[in-house]
Design a protein around this motif. Structure first.
Motif, short mmCIF file in Angstrom:
data_model
loop_
_atom_site.label_atom_id
_atom_site.label_comp_id
_atom_site.label_asym_id
_atom_site.label_seq_id
_atom_site.Cartn_x
_atom_site.Cartn_y
_atom_site.Cartn_z
N ARG A 70 15.20 -5.53 50.68
CA ARG A 70 15.06 -6.49 49.58
C ARG A 70 13.71 -7.22 49.72
O ARG A 70 13.27 -7.50 50.83
CB ARG A 70 16.22 -7.48 49.57
CG ARG A 70 17.53 -6.80 49.14
CD ARG A 70 18.61 -7.81 48.85
NE ARG A 70 19.76 -7.16 48.21
CZ ARG A 70 20.80 -7.82 47.72
NH1 ARG A 70 20.85 -9.14 47.80
NH2 ARG A 70 21.80 -7.17 47.15
N TYR A 71 13.13 -7.54 48.58
CA TYR A 71 11.77 -8.05 48.54
C TYR A 71 11.72 -9.45 47.94
O TYR A 71 12.30 -9.72 46.89
CB TYR A 71 10.90 -7.15 47.66
CG TYR A 71 10.78 -5.72 48.10
CD1 TYR A 71 9.63 -5.25 48.73
CD2 TYR A 71 11.80 -4.79 47.86
CE1 TYR A 71 9.50 -3.93 49.12
CE2 TYR A 71 11.68 -3.47 48.24
CZ TYR A 71 10.53 -3.04 48.87
OH TYR A 71 10.41 -1.73 49.25
N LEU A 72 10.98 -10.34 48.61
CA LEU A 72 10.59 -11.62 48.02
C LEU A 72 9.09 -11.75 48.22
O LEU A 72 8.61 -12.10 49.31
CB LEU A 72 11.33 -12.78 48.68
CG LEU A 72 11.37 -14.11 47.89
CD1 LEU A 72 12.15 -15.17 48.66
CD2 LEU A 72 10.01 -14.65 47.51
N ILE A 73 8.36 -11.38 47.18
CA ILE A 73 6.90 -11.39 47.22
C ILE A 73 6.40 -12.55 46.36
O ILE A 73 6.91 -12.79 45.27
CB ILE A 73 6.34 -10.05 46.67
CG1 ILE A 73 6.87 -8.87 47.51
CG2 ILE A 73 4.81 -10.06 46.66
CD1 ILE A 73 6.58 -7.51 46.91
N VAL A 81 19.24 -16.36 47.43
CA VAL A 81 19.83 -15.48 46.44
C VAL A 81 19.49 -14.02 46.74
O VAL A 81 20.36 -13.14 46.73
CB VAL A 81 19.37 -15.85 45.02
CG1 VAL A 81 19.96 -14.88 43.99
CG2 VAL A 81 19.76 -17.29 44.68
N VAL A 82 18.21 -13.76 47.02
CA VAL A 82 17.76 -12.38 47.23
C VAL A 82 18.31 -11.79 48.51
O VAL A 82 18.80 -10.66 48.54
CB VAL A 82 16.21 -12.33 47.23
CG1 VAL A 82 15.71 -10.95 47.68
CG2 VAL A 82 15.66 -12.67 45.85
N ALA A 90 18.65 -5.22 40.98
CA ALA A 90 17.24 -5.34 41.36
C ALA A 90 17.11 -5.39 42.88
O ALA A 90 18.04 -5.77 43.60
CB ALA A 90 16.62 -6.58 40.73
N ALA A 91 15.91 -5.03 43.35
CA ALA A 91 15.63 -5.06 44.79
C ALA A 91 15.01 -6.37 45.22
O ALA A 91 14.73 -6.55 46.41
CB ALA A 91 14.71 -3.90 45.17
N GLY A 92 14.77 -7.28 44.27
CA GLY A 92 14.18 -8.56 44.63
C GLY A 92 13.30 -9.10 43.54
O GLY A 92 13.46 -8.76 42.35
N VAL A 93 12.36 -9.96 43.95
CA VAL A 93 11.48 -10.63 42.98
C VAL A 93 10.05 -10.60 43.48
O VAL A 93 9.77 -10.52 44.68
CB VAL A 93 11.91 -12.09 42.75
CG1 VAL A 93 13.35 -12.17 42.25
CG2 VAL A 93 11.74 -12.93 44.00
N SER A 94 9.14 -10.69 42.53
CA SER A 94 7.73 -10.94 42.81
C SER A 94 7.36 -12.11 41.92
O SER A 94 7.02 -11.93 40.74
CB SER A 94 6.88 -9.70 42.50
OG SER A 94 5.50 -9.98 42.67
N MET A 95 7.45 -13.31 42.45
CA MET A 95 7.45 -14.54 41.65
C MET A 95 6.28 -15.42 42.05
O MET A 95 6.18 -15.83 43.21
CB MET A 95 8.78 -15.26 41.88
CG MET A 95 8.99 -16.50 41.07
SD MET A 95 10.69 -17.11 41.25
CE MET A 95 11.60 -15.91 40.26
N ALA A 104 14.23 5.61 40.13
CA ALA A 104 14.77 5.60 41.49
C ALA A 104 14.02 4.63 42.38
O ALA A 104 14.40 4.43 43.54
CB ALA A 104 14.71 7.01 42.08
N LEU A 105 12.95 4.02 41.86
CA LEU A 105 12.17 3.08 42.65
C LEU A 105 12.90 1.75 42.80
O LEU A 105 13.68 1.35 41.93
CB LEU A 105 10.81 2.81 41.98
CG LEU A 105 9.81 3.94 41.87
CD1 LEU A 105 8.53 3.43 41.23
CD2 LEU A 105 9.52 4.56 43.23
N PRO A 106 12.61 1.01 43.87
CA PRO A 106 13.06 -0.38 43.94
C PRO A 106 12.38 -1.17 42.81
O PRO A 106 11.17 -1.07 42.63
CB PRO A 106 12.58 -0.86 45.31
CG PRO A 106 12.18 0.36 46.06
CD PRO A 106 11.83 1.40 45.05
N VAL A 107 13.16 -1.95 42.08
CA VAL A 107 12.62 -2.74 40.97
C VAL A 107 12.70 -4.22 41.34
O VAL A 107 13.76 -4.72 41.73
CB VAL A 107 13.42 -2.50 39.68
CG1 VAL A 107 12.90 -3.40 38.55
CG2 VAL A 107 13.34 -1.04 39.27
N VAL A 108 11.56 -4.91 41.22
CA VAL A 108 11.52 -6.36 41.43
C VAL A 108 11.10 -7.00 40.11
O VAL A 108 10.35 -6.42 39.33
CB VAL A 108 10.57 -6.76 42.57
CG1 VAL A 108 11.03 -6.15 43.89
CG2 VAL A 108 9.13 -6.36 42.28
N ILE A 109 11.60 -8.20 39.86
CA ILE A 109 11.28 -8.85 38.59
C ILE A 109 10.15 -9.86 38.76
O ILE A 109 9.97 -10.47 39.80
CB ILE A 109 12.50 -9.56 37.97
CG1 ILE A 109 13.01 -10.69 38.87
CG2 ILE A 109 13.59 -8.56 37.65
CD1 ILE A 109 13.87 -11.71 38.13
#
Length: 262
Positions: free
Chosen positions: A17-20, A244-245, A219-224, A191-196
């Motif tokens: 999981r991603y938090l970018i 949350v993520v 979703a795989a996480g966020v890029s916020m 099939a890719l990880p999707v971040v919003i």
């Protein structure tokens, strides 16, 4: 796929999981709040739980001493709000330059449906080829933006994320369609990880409702960016989003991580 690529991807995520936190906005908007003293912001968000931060290459010397071991992404195209067309993103960095700047990954912005889509598509395909040779992951920021598109329509977003996969990206960032049900169809198109993306800044509850909805959709996480780095307390809102993520907590529980700091 290479060992190097996988190792670098692991620096950008926790348990897949991603938090970018992207902070490349200085080239677009100028030294706005949260970016003038980018050193303090990078320190706050990475202490708050961000897996990675993202800037243009020139800010690397200000990022590395303050990222607390988090991953680092270098963004490779840009435009400004002062120019004739903010959708006309132009190349600012090569993969080799990003590697020299200490990047774990590169990112590239593509406006699917815009008049600039053909050039940006070609440039993204070239970037993924260069990155593959060096084992560098690519985050494609694939947005549905153009004269014939209104808002974040699920079909258009789905096309954008699939395009990113087709040309060789490893992770794709896109807009949120507004509700978990419609966003599930976007997730299903790749099939890719999707971040919003975070989009323009809302209040804390709105921000966390969007994150919760995206995660519920798969979703795989966020890029916020602005919702975090322009917050009164970037570290606190990062902790709330991270809850949350990464811990799957509900909105009211995550809000407590912001409110306790005020």
């Amino acid at each position: 796929m290479t060992i190097g690529r996988d190792a670098r991807l692991d620096r950008l995520r926790t348990d897949d999981r991603y938090l970018i936190v992207p902070m490349d906005h200085g080239i677009t908007l100028g030294a706005v709040r949260g970016l003038a003293d980018i050193e303090s912001t990078v320190d706050a968000v990475t202490r708050g739980g961000a897996d990675a931060v993202l800037t243009q290459k020139g800010l690397a010397p200000r990022v590395h001493p303050n990222r607390n071991g988090a991953g680092y992404v270098v963004h490779c195209n840009a435009s400004t709000v002062l120019g004739p067309d903010s959708n006309d993103k132009r190349r600012t960095c090569s993969v080799e330059e990003a590697v020299r700047a200490g990047a774990d990954a590169v990112s590239f912005h593509l406006n699917v449906g815009s008049n600039h889509e053909p050039d940006q598509l070609t440039q993204l395909a070239e970037l993924t080829g260069d990155a593959d040779r060096l084992g560098i992951p690519v985050l494609a920021m694939a947005y549905a933006r153009g004269p014939d598109l209104e808002g974040d329509e699920p079909d258009a977003l789905g096309h954008a994320v699939r395009l990113a996969e087709e040309v060789g990206a490893d992770v794709v960032k896109t807009g949120y369609s507004g509700d978990p049900e419609s966003f599930e169809s976007v997730i299903d198109d790749t099939a890719l990880p999707v971040v919003i993306a975070g989009g323009s800044r809302g209040d804390d509850r709105e921000t966390l409702e969007m994150v919760r909805g995206a995660m519920d959709a798969g979703a795989a996480g966020v890029s916020m960016g602005r919702s975090i780095f322009q917050h009164d307390d970037p570290g606190a809102i990062t902790r709330a989003v991270s809850a949350v993520v990464h811990k799957n907590v509900e909105i009211d529980t995550s809000l407590e991580k912001v409110e306790v700091n005020h």
